[in-house]
Design a protein around this motif. Sequence first.
Motif, PDB file in Angstrom:
ATOM      1  N   PHE A 728       0.846  -1.205   0.000  1.00  0.00           N
ATOM      2  CA  PHE A 728       0.000   0.000   0.000  1.00  0.00           C
ATOM      3  C   PHE A 728       0.877   1.249   0.000  1.00  0.00           C
ATOM      4  O   PHE A 728       1.160   1.831   1.038  1.00  0.00           O
ATOM      5  N   ASP A 729       1.292   1.587  -1.166  1.00  0.00           N
ATOM      6  CA  ASP A 729       2.263   2.657  -1.338  1.00  0.00           C
ATOM      7  C   ASP A 729       1.778   3.571  -2.453  1.00  0.00           C
ATOM      8  O   ASP A 729       1.817   3.217  -3.627  1.00  0.00           O
ATOM      9  N   TRP A 730       1.341   4.767  -2.058  1.00  0.00           N
ATOM     10  CA  TRP A 730       0.788   5.691  -3.062  1.00  0.00           C
ATOM     11  C   TRP A 730       1.867   6.432  -3.830  1.00  0.00           C
ATOM     12  O   TRP A 730       1.572   7.279  -4.663  1.00  0.00           O
ATOM     13  N   GLY A 731       3.102   6.093  -3.547  1.00  0.00           N
ATOM     14  CA  GLY A 731       4.190   6.732  -4.303  1.00  0.00           C
ATOM     15  C   GLY A 731       4.626   5.880  -5.465  1.00  0.00           C
ATOM     16  O   GLY A 731       5.476   6.275  -6.260  1.00  0.00           O
ATOM     17  N   SER A 732       4.063   4.678  -5.575  1.00  0.00           N
ATOM     18  CA  SER A 732       4.478   3.782  -6.656  1.00  0.00           C
ATOM     19  C   SER A 732       3.378   3.718  -7.712  1.00  0.00           C
ATOM     20  O   SER A 732       2.233   3.368  -7.428  1.00  0.00           O
ATOM     21  N   ARG A 733       3.772   4.061  -8.912  1.00  0.00           N
ATOM     22  CA  ARG A 733       2.829   4.075 -10.030  1.00  0.00           C
ATOM     23  C   ARG A 733       2.156   2.711 -10.182  1.00  0.00           C
ATOM     24  O   ARG A 733       0.943   2.581 -10.296  1.00  0.00           O
ATOM     25  N   ALA A 734       2.978   1.666 -10.131  1.00  0.00           N
ATOM     26  CA  ALA A 734       2.460   0.318 -10.352  1.00  0.00           C
ATOM     27  C   ALA A 734       1.420  -0.032  -9.288  1.00  0.00           C
ATOM     28  O   ALA A 734       0.365  -0.606  -9.596  1.00  0.00           O
ATOM     29  N   CYS A 735       1.702   0.328  -8.052  1.00  0.00           N
ATOM     30  CA  CYS A 735       0.763  -0.002  -6.980  1.00  0.00           C
ATOM     31  C   CYS A 735      -0.523   0.787  -7.125  1.00  0.00           C
ATOM     32  O   CYS A 735      -1.617   0.246  -6.947  1.00  0.00           O
ATOM     33  N   VAL A 736      -0.393   2.049  -7.446  1.00  0.00           N
ATOM     34  CA  VAL A 736      -1.600   2.868  -7.582  1.00  0.00           C
ATOM     35  C   VAL A 736      -2.484   2.296  -8.694  1.00  0.00           C
ATOM     36  O   VAL A 736      -3.711   2.248  -8.559  1.00  0.00           O
ATOM     37  N   ASP A 737      -1.861   1.811  -9.751  1.00  0.00           N
ATOM     38  CA  ASP A 737      -2.658   1.175 -10.820  1.00  0.00           C
ATOM     39  C   ASP A 737      -3.391  -0.050 -10.281  1.00  0.00           C
ATOM     40  O   ASP A 737      -4.531  -0.320 -10.649  1.00  0.00           O
ATOM     41  N   LEU A 738      -2.709  -0.767  -9.403  1.00  0.00           N
ATOM     42  CA  LEU A 738      -3.329  -1.965  -8.803  1.00  0.00           C
ATOM     43  C   LEU A 738      -4.579  -1.620  -8.001  1.00  0.00           C
ATOM     44  O   LEU A 738      -5.546  -2.381  -7.978  1.00  0.00           O
ATOM     45  N   TYR A 739      -4.509  -0.461  -7.325  1.00  0.00           N
ATOM     46  CA  TYR A 739      -5.599  -0.129  -6.416  1.00  0.00           C
ATOM     47  C   TYR A 739      -6.937   0.039  -7.134  1.00  0.00           C
ATOM     48  O   TYR A 739      -7.991  -0.015  -6.510  1.00  0.00           O
ATOM     49  N   HIS A 740      -6.863   0.273  -8.447  1.00  0.00           N
ATOM     50  CA  HIS A 740      -8.114   0.397  -9.200  1.00  0.00           C
ATOM     51  C   HIS A 740      -8.789  -0.956  -9.345  1.00  0.00           C
ATOM     52  O   HIS A 740      -9.931  -1.047  -9.750  1.00  0.00           O
ATOM     53  N   LYS A 741      -8.030  -1.992  -9.047  1.00  0.00           N
ATOM     54  CA  LYS A 741      -8.547  -3.328  -9.334  1.00  0.00           C
ATOM     55  C   LYS A 741      -9.217  -4.008  -8.150  1.00  0.00           C
ATOM     56  O   LYS A 741      -9.590  -5.179  -8.245  1.00  0.00           O
TER      57      LYS A 741
END
Length: 968
Positions: A728-741
């Motif tokens: 849960f890291d809002w500084g990582s592009r890849a993770c933020v993309d994951l959060y949409h899922k």
Amino acid sequence: MRSCLPLLPGSALRKRCFGVNKRSIVLKRTTKRKKVHSGGCKERDRGLVEKLEVMASPTEDHPPIGIDDINDESKKKKLNTDIVERESGGGEREMGHSIHRSGSRPQLDLSKAAIQGNFEEKDPTILLPNQSDDISHLALDIGGSLIKLVYFSRQEDRSTNGRRKKSLKEKFGVSNVNRRSYPILGGRLHFVKFETAKINECLDFISSKQLHRGGMDARHWNSDAPNNENAVIKATGGGAFKFADLFKERLGVSIDKEDEMGCLVSGANFLLKAIRHEAFTHMEGQKEFVQIDTNDLFPYLLVNIGSGVSMIKVDGDGKFQRVSGTNVGGGTYWGLGKLLTKCKSFDELLELSQRGDNRTIDMLVGDIYGGMDYSKIGLSASTIASSFGKAISENKNLEDYRPEDISLSLLRMISYNIGQIAYLNALRFGLKRIFFGGFFIRGHAYTMDTISFAVQFWSKGDAQAMFLRHEGFLGALGAFMSYEKHGLDDLMVHHLVERFPMGAPYTGGKIHGPPLGDLNEKISWMEKFVQKGTEITAPVPMAPPGTTGLGGFEVPSSKGDTLRSDASNLNVGVLHLVPTLEVFPLLADPKTYEPNTIDIADHGELEYWFTVLSKHLPDLVDKAVASEGGTEDAKRRGDAFARAFSAHLARLMEEPAAYGKLGLANLLELREECLREFQFVDAYRSIKQRENEASLAVLPDLLMELDSMNEEARLLALIEGVLAANIFDWGSRACVDLYHKGTIIEIYRMSRNKMQRPWLVDDFDVFKERILGSGDKQPHPHKKALLFVDNSGADVVLGMLPLARELLRRGTEVVLVANSLPALNDVTAMEIPDIVAEAAKHCDILRRAAEAGGLLVDAMINATDVNKENSSSVPLMVVENGCGSPCIDLRQVSSELASAAKNADLVILEGMGRALHTNYDARFKCDALKLAMVKNQRLAEKLINGNIYDCVCRYEPSNSKLQSSSLC
Ligand SMILES: CC(C)(COP(=O)(O)O)[C@@H](O)C(=O)NCCC(=O)O
Ligand SMILES: [Mn+2]
């Protein structure tokens, strides 16, 4: 069976957070504490996975808390309304201001803090005698062409609401009460310059900022001089004599004249001792910062190139001798240049030189030797044999020579000559180091290269020229140091943090208009700044390698025509003096410690991170604006922030060393600093709240699940949990993309399911043996563990808190170390007590430890039974780390953390910022565990030869040379 766990009810706890020091946070219960099962969590009958499934499934009553919610515009609006309501309803807004508004690290100087009035009063006043507002002090160096001004600002004496049950001193033995009778004052040192010809602008600046009313008398800067009578300003340089009457007339202050040489020396000594990487070499276009060992600083040669040149042998503080000098200096360059080229300013002349070719004027060795080198004595054909020598043999007039060529020829002649004389003097006195300063240099790459070449050439490589970032301010700083009893002479490297605020009326020293009164003016300045952006930010191009190689002065090559010769304007920032910062005492070797893992001096690396940060920007601006209610004002500030940050990035791309030695940690911190500069207090606040609530809702079930395991399985599950929740890291592009899922819980569960060992760096077995023992070896619990926590939500609640609980249960005292200021979605020290209090409702271990650690106050005040109960529990405590960044530089941490660390024997660093970008290679005096999920493909490849979402569990026992069992 499908049932739904209750979402977090409105907090039964009354929030009261005060100050940056979390030991001062006390949470007072307004409801009776629920009795819970002793020794563990409430029994429930469902498995964790089942519960998580339930959480993830929306029901009418309890819709899932999806991370996507935050991205949904309508919900975003709702969140914003919530924030505004909360702020206007309580004291939090005020708290936000006092804690977060300013850009420096710890915002409050708590030294000698004392509660005024009744301890039991609801909001007693805390007096911070060393915290003051905008009280400024000023010193000047008034030279022939420039006025250099150094001023100090701090915050006004102010009372802050707060409540401290136990003082820091009691808990950690912290004493900010300084050993000296006068404390070092926290504040900021600003560096500004004006043209002497425009002295009235300088006087206006002083007057508008009331810098002359700093409460100084002739000697002591901290004396209480309420009015200006007898007020005195320290000044050096010829102008201190010439303009004394004008200062009296315009400002009503007297000038106390300080010896110029003495000022230069004390300014240089201060900089070399107190500022990390103040000195640098400059060879063939490459700037390299040098870390001077302050114990091995003296003797050195200080070469100050002003109009004339002084060479001073410095043997110590106040111990120096002017051993030589030359009348051929900056004045010569400017004077001759003006006559020969008709240039109107020094900078214009310097700028011309960038496009010059001195071969048309200088006589080169090759001109004499028919294009050949004179190799027998080591002179190449391109070496200057005689400056301006070609002019004698040619039948040309002055008009026949290009002004550009004349300027370059002059610049070389003078720089080369100074370098040579300096070296000969160093040789004469056996001095190893030569530092060059003075406004002749003004950060000009070519000038520095020329001087360096001369020193290197004549010393046959034995000596190196070094330059100072604050080169032009030595005298003014020295004059400043001559005020008695400000305590600055005792400052150490770790007390200073350099910041580069944008949107100020000046950038790193050059005034671009009147001082700005408020944020609004700052924003409009930023807007103007961007319109003029290229003009203001365009740096002097660095000479590419090879331009001044040994054996010849080649032609400087420039990147373009829009050159700005006064690059030094942007090279110094504001120095934040934070006397409460300390070196983390558990570092094995602070001298060799380097926080950054990846070197972004490598251009490819810098380019990559530049692109990453630029791409994040629009999204961050949206979040920041939303966090401030999405108002027009917030949008304007968001815009200004984006411009300021982009301008910084662009500047750094042009010249990576522009702001001193730069690591990735500094880039990430710069982003946070820019947000704060435009008063974005906490861009991720609502996201953090949502994630905390969602995670706290399932925590009891997680704890119950863990309690049902044997200790070996449990330890593994705990470490897996930390790694999984670090996603849960809002500084990582890849993770933020994951959060949409998916929802938070779905993602957490998915992440946990992928946690199979071995991890790419996997020292779990060694760690396990240390914690659980093996065979006959009984476990020997650590005495005290410092857990550097990372993100809010699942990361801290479902990852680090259960790990802390395990250590507590094993008799290890735990200190949760968290950020002083927000950065991305990192949890702050201020936020943790609420989280712990909520978790403690469902867990006796956490409750008793939190009470023992003073996080829950009522037990400490009246419940003697609870005290008895607690006597068996080791404490759980929270301290702030002194940072407002996703990374941590352990050379500058809060004094509370330094004190808390003293008897710690285990350090756990968690997250990519704290354990990978920084500190991955850090060695500690005690056991250290570094835990992180790598959420960036490039870093995964570079650091561990792996892939995104790979994990690191690196354990380094204190006195073992054990290497990580890395699979790479
Ligand atoms: C800013 C971070 C260091 C924060 O990571 P954390 O410490 O929270 O694990 C990390 O998100 C990061 O390096 N981001 C890089 C940008 C990206 O990969 O999109
Ligand atoms: Mn983080």
